[in-house]
Design a protein around this motif. Structure first.
Motif, PDB file in Angstrom:
ATOM      1  N   TYR A 196      39.881  45.253  42.927  1.00  0.00           N
ATOM      2  CA  TYR A 196      41.031  46.153  42.872  1.00  0.00           C
ATOM      3  C   TYR A 196      42.029  45.682  41.815  1.00  0.00           C
ATOM      4  CZ  TYR A 196      45.272  48.600  44.353  1.00  0.00           C
ATOM      5  OH  TYR A 196      46.411  49.360  44.385  1.00  0.00           O
ATOM      6  N   ASN A 197      42.457  46.597  40.967  1.00  0.00           N
ATOM      7  CA  ASN A 197      43.448  46.323  39.918  1.00  0.00           C
ATOM      8  C   ASN A 197      42.955  45.336  38.856  1.00  0.00           C
ATOM      9  OD1 ASN A 197      45.596  48.014  40.126  1.00  0.00           O
ATOM     10  ND2 ASN A 197      46.940  46.599  41.221  1.00  0.00           N
ATOM     11  N   ASP A 198      41.656  45.169  38.737  1.00  0.00           N
ATOM     12  CA  ASP A 198      41.077  44.327  37.678  1.00  0.00           C
ATOM     13  C   ASP A 198      40.278  45.268  36.778  1.00  0.00           C
ATOM     14  OD1 ASP A 198      40.010  42.378  36.098  1.00  0.00           O
ATOM     15  OD2 ASP A 198      38.826  41.396  37.660  1.00  0.00           O
ATOM     16  N   ASN A 199      40.969  45.897  35.833  1.00  0.00           N
ATOM     17  CA  ASN A 199      40.378  47.013  35.099  1.00  0.00           C
ATOM     18  C   ASN A 199      39.931  46.699  33.679  1.00  0.00           C
ATOM     19  OD1 ASN A 199      40.928  48.739  37.310  1.00  0.00           O
ATOM     20  ND2 ASN A 199      43.023  49.042  36.587  1.00  0.00           N
ATOM     21  N   ASN A 200      40.388  45.600  33.114  1.00  0.00           N
ATOM     22  CA  ASN A 200      40.134  45.333  31.698  1.00  0.00           C
ATOM     23  C   ASN A 200      38.830  44.572  31.505  1.00  0.00           C
ATOM     24  OD1 ASN A 200      42.583  46.539  30.865  1.00  0.00           O
ATOM     25  ND2 ASN A 200      43.690  44.668  31.422  1.00  0.00           N
ATOM     26  N   LYS A 201      37.827  45.269  30.999  1.00  0.00           N
ATOM     27  CA  LYS A 201      36.541  44.631  30.738  1.00  0.00           C
ATOM     28  C   LYS A 201      36.688  43.561  29.658  1.00  0.00           C
ATOM     29  CE  LYS A 201      33.421  48.482  31.860  1.00  0.00           C
ATOM     30  NZ  LYS A 201      32.367  49.366  31.336  1.00  0.00           N
ATOM     31  N   THR A 202      35.911  42.497  29.799  1.00  0.00           N
ATOM     32  CA  THR A 202      35.885  41.453  28.786  1.00  0.00           C
ATOM     33  C   THR A 202      34.962  41.885  27.663  1.00  0.00           C
ATOM     34  OG1 THR A 202      36.185  39.840  30.565  1.00  0.00           O
ATOM     35  CG2 THR A 202      35.538  38.997  28.407  1.00  0.00           C
ATOM     36  N   SER A 203      35.357  41.605  26.422  1.00  0.00           N
ATOM     37  CA  SER A 203      34.598  42.095  25.274  1.00  0.00           C
ATOM     38  C   SER A 203      33.627  41.073  24.701  1.00  0.00           C
ATOM     39  CB  SER A 203      35.564  42.544  24.159  1.00  0.00           C
ATOM     40  OG  SER A 203      36.393  41.460  23.764  1.00  0.00           O
ATOM     41  N   ASN A 204      33.591  39.864  25.264  1.00  0.00           N
ATOM     42  CA  ASN A 204      32.677  38.849  24.724  1.00  0.00           C
ATOM     43  C   ASN A 204      31.977  38.110  25.851  1.00  0.00           C
ATOM     44  OD1 ASN A 204      34.311  36.396  25.476  1.00  0.00           O
ATOM     45  ND2 ASN A 204      35.798  37.419  24.142  1.00  0.00           N
ATOM     46  N   ALA A 205      31.016  37.280  25.461  1.00  0.00           N
ATOM     47  CA  ALA A 205      30.159  36.596  26.435  1.00  0.00           C
ATOM     48  C   ALA A 205      30.839  35.408  27.106  1.00  0.00           C
ATOM     49  CB  ALA A 205      28.872  36.143  25.764  1.00  0.00           C
ATOM     50  N   ASN A 206      32.117  35.180  26.841  1.00  0.00           N
ATOM     51  CA  ASN A 206      32.849  34.087  27.483  1.00  0.00           C
ATOM     52  C   ASN A 206      33.621  34.556  28.714  1.00  0.00           C
ATOM     53  OD1 ASN A 206      32.061  32.137  25.528  1.00  0.00           O
ATOM     54  ND2 ASN A 206      33.610  32.946  24.120  1.00  0.00           N
ATOM     55  N   ALA A 207      33.188  35.665  29.263  1.00  0.00           N
ATOM     56  CA  ALA A 207      33.881  36.227  30.425  1.00  0.00           C
ATOM     57  C   ALA A 207      33.906  35.221  31.577  1.00  0.00           C
ATOM     58  CB  ALA A 207      33.189  37.509  30.860  1.00  0.00           C
ATOM     59  N   THR A 208      35.047  35.127  32.229  1.00  0.00           N
ATOM     60  CA  THR A 208      35.205  34.224  33.369  1.00  0.00           C
ATOM     61  C   THR A 208      34.466  34.772  34.579  1.00  0.00           C
ATOM     62  OG1 THR A 208      37.387  33.577  32.567  1.00  0.00           O
ATOM     63  CG2 THR A 208      36.878  33.094  34.881  1.00  0.00           C
ATOM     64  N   PRO A 209      33.630  33.963  35.216  1.00  0.00           N
ATOM     65  CA  PRO A 209      32.909  34.460  36.401  1.00  0.00           C
ATOM     66  C   PRO A 209      33.843  34.671  37.580  1.00  0.00           C
ATOM     67  CG  PRO A 209      32.504  32.109  36.093  1.00  0.00           C
ATOM     68  CD  PRO A 209      33.265  32.572  34.882  1.00  0.00           C
ATOM     69  N   LEU A 210      33.378  35.456  38.514  1.00  0.00           N
ATOM     70  CA  LEU A 210      34.096  35.668  39.769  1.00  0.00           C
ATOM     71  C   LEU A 210      33.436  34.799  40.836  1.00  0.00           C
ATOM     72  CD1 LEU A 210      36.078  37.258  41.643  1.00  0.00           C
ATOM     73  CD2 LEU A 210      34.224  38.928  41.942  1.00  0.00           C
ATOM     74  N   ILE A 211      34.167  33.849  41.363  1.00  0.00           N
ATOM     75  CA  ILE A 211      33.649  33.004  42.438  1.00  0.00           C
ATOM     76  C   ILE A 211      34.165  33.567  43.753  1.00  0.00           C
ATOM     77  CG2 ILE A 211      33.457  30.672  43.355  1.00  0.00           C
ATOM     78  CD1 ILE A 211      32.270  31.039  40.548  1.00  0.00           C
ATOM     79  N   VAL A 212      33.275  34.168  44.510  1.00  0.00           N
ATOM     80  CA  VAL A 212      33.656  34.756  45.801  1.00  0.00           C
ATOM     81  C   VAL A 212      33.673  33.650  46.852  1.00  0.00           C
ATOM     82  CG1 VAL A 212      33.090  36.474  47.555  1.00  0.00           C
ATOM     83  CG2 VAL A 212      32.613  36.948  45.138  1.00  0.00           C
ATOM     84  N   GLN A 213      34.856  33.397  47.386  1.00  0.00           N
ATOM     85  CA  GLN A 213      35.042  32.335  48.376  1.00  0.00           C
ATOM     86  C   GLN A 213      34.811  32.864  49.792  1.00  0.00           C
ATOM     87  OE1 GLN A 213      35.528  29.290  47.347  1.00  0.00           O
ATOM     88  NE2 GLN A 213      36.186  29.615  45.226  1.00  0.00           N
ATOM     89  N   ASN A 214      34.721  31.927  50.713  1.00  0.00           N
ATOM     90  CA  ASN A 214      34.568  32.241  52.144  1.00  0.00           C
ATOM     91  C   ASN A 214      33.283  33.007  52.448  1.00  0.00           C
ATOM     92  OD1 ASN A 214      37.138  31.077  52.799  1.00  0.00           O
ATOM     93  ND2 ASN A 214      38.104  32.921  51.967  1.00  0.00           N
ATOM     94  N   ILE A 215      32.249  32.723  51.660  1.00  0.00           N
ATOM     95  CA  ILE A 215      30.903  33.220  51.967  1.00  0.00           C
ATOM     96  C   ILE A 215      30.265  32.234  52.939  1.00  0.00           C
ATOM     97  CG2 ILE A 215      28.580  33.481  51.029  1.00  0.00           C
ATOM     98  CD1 ILE A 215      30.193  35.846  50.338  1.00  0.00           C
ATOM     99  N   ASN A 216      29.971  32.668  54.121  1.00  0.00           N
ATOM    100  CA  ASN A 216      29.420  31.770  55.131  1.00  0.00           C
ATOM    101  C   ASN A 216      27.896  31.786  55.063  1.00  0.00           C
ATOM    102  OD1 ASN A 216      28.798  30.222  57.349  1.00  0.00           O
ATOM    103  ND2 ASN A 216      30.253  31.223  58.714  1.00  0.00           N
ATOM    104  N   TRP A 217      27.340  30.869  54.267  1.00  0.00           N
ATOM    105  CA  TRP A 217      25.889  30.816  54.079  1.00  0.00           C
ATOM    106  C   TRP A 217      25.152  30.632  55.396  1.00  0.00           C
ATOM    107  CZ3 TRP A 217      23.204  31.445  49.464  1.00  0.00           C
ATOM    108  CH2 TRP A 217      23.991  31.514  48.294  1.00  0.00           C
ATOM    109  N   ALA A 218      25.771  29.948  56.324  1.00  0.00           N
ATOM    110  CA  ALA A 218      25.108  29.672  57.607  1.00  0.00           C
ATOM    111  C   ALA A 218      24.776  30.957  58.362  1.00  0.00           C
ATOM    112  CB  ALA A 218      25.993  28.776  58.470  1.00  0.00           C
TER     113      ALA A 218
END
Length: 263
Positions: A196-218
């Protein structure tokens, strides 16, 4: 190919909205990663998504990076910025095993395969994202030939109108699920997150990844399989990390050429 895959909303009742693109019938998927990434993910209860601009295959990334011009009336709504993570339906994938075992060194030279309960993964992912974020899930479409993909943007391509007419988010997501038939052995499933509210696409291959927290692998890991060349210290480290994070599953060791898994 006669029609586009439809979007169907799932009633998961967690945070953001969740949509399936087309039909998904399997109840298990698999995630291949290096031992280093697996350890980091389990310890931090997180999972990495990347913006498709970093995809190295131009046949895939171009549908994300291209300008849709007059075809698309509202590019923010219909071609939003997305983050993606790739999984597979294949329990045995020699290609994935090779990729995650031969390109790196140290802990990242050992491939780990995680068997995932799909429904529980959906619930965990939906709970981890923001209340106004959206998840899209879809299986890759390998039906179009390379020559068809090469010319899909041209009006004389017989499938051009299918993707271009009445352009909407559905068209865009269907384009992002296209892949050359050569890669059909991957049997890939993709998950996209629209923040939400993250609309500006990155134009190069150095785009910062999104680390989704609180994923309960268990909650969604069914089994873990790792290459038998792992040494005893590395095995104990992974075993202890799983124990510390309440991941209750035996860690199997095997060689890809000898993979004989029981259901």
């Amino acid at each position: 190919m006669k029609k586009l895959k439809e979007l169907k909303q799932l009633n998961i009742r967690n945070n953001g909205d969740y949509y399936i693109i087309g039909k998904q019938t399997q109840d298990k998927i698999y995630k291949y990663m290096t031992l280093g990434n697996a350890i980091n993910s389990f310890m931090s209860n997180s999972i990495c998504f990347v913006e498709p601009v970093v995809w190295k295959d131009n046949y895939e990334s171009r549908f994300y990076t291209c300008s849709y011009g007059p075809t698309c009336i509202n590019q923010i709504v219909d071609t939003p910025k997305l983050y993606a993570s790739c999984f597979t339906k294949n329990k045995v994938s020699e290609a994935a095993w090779y990729i995650y075992s031969h390109k790196y060194s140290g802990l990242d030279s050992i491939c780990v395969m995680v068997e995932i309960d799909l429904n529980n993964f959906r619930k965990s992912l939906s709970k981890a994202i923001g209340s106004k974020d959206i998840v899209y899930e879809g299986a890759i479409n390998y039906q179009l030939s390379q020559s068809m993909l090469d010319t899909l943007h041209l009006p004389n391509n017989r499938l051009h109108n299918l993707f271009a007419n009445n352009f909407s988010l559905k068209n865009y997501l269907n384009l992002l699920l296209l892949k050359r038939p050569f890669f059909s052995y991957e049997n890939e499933v993709r998950f996209f997150i629209n923040k939400y509210n993250d609309n500006n696409k990155t134009s190069n291959a150095n785009a910062t990844p999104l680390i989704v927290q609180n994923i309960n692998w268990a909650l969604f890991i069914k089994s873990i399989t790792i290459h038998s060349r792992i040494d005893s210290v590395e095995y104990k480290i992974l075993e202890q990390i799983c124990k510390n994070n309440n991941i209750k599953t035996n860690i199997k060791t095997n060689k890809p050429e000898n993979w004989e898994f029981s259901e």
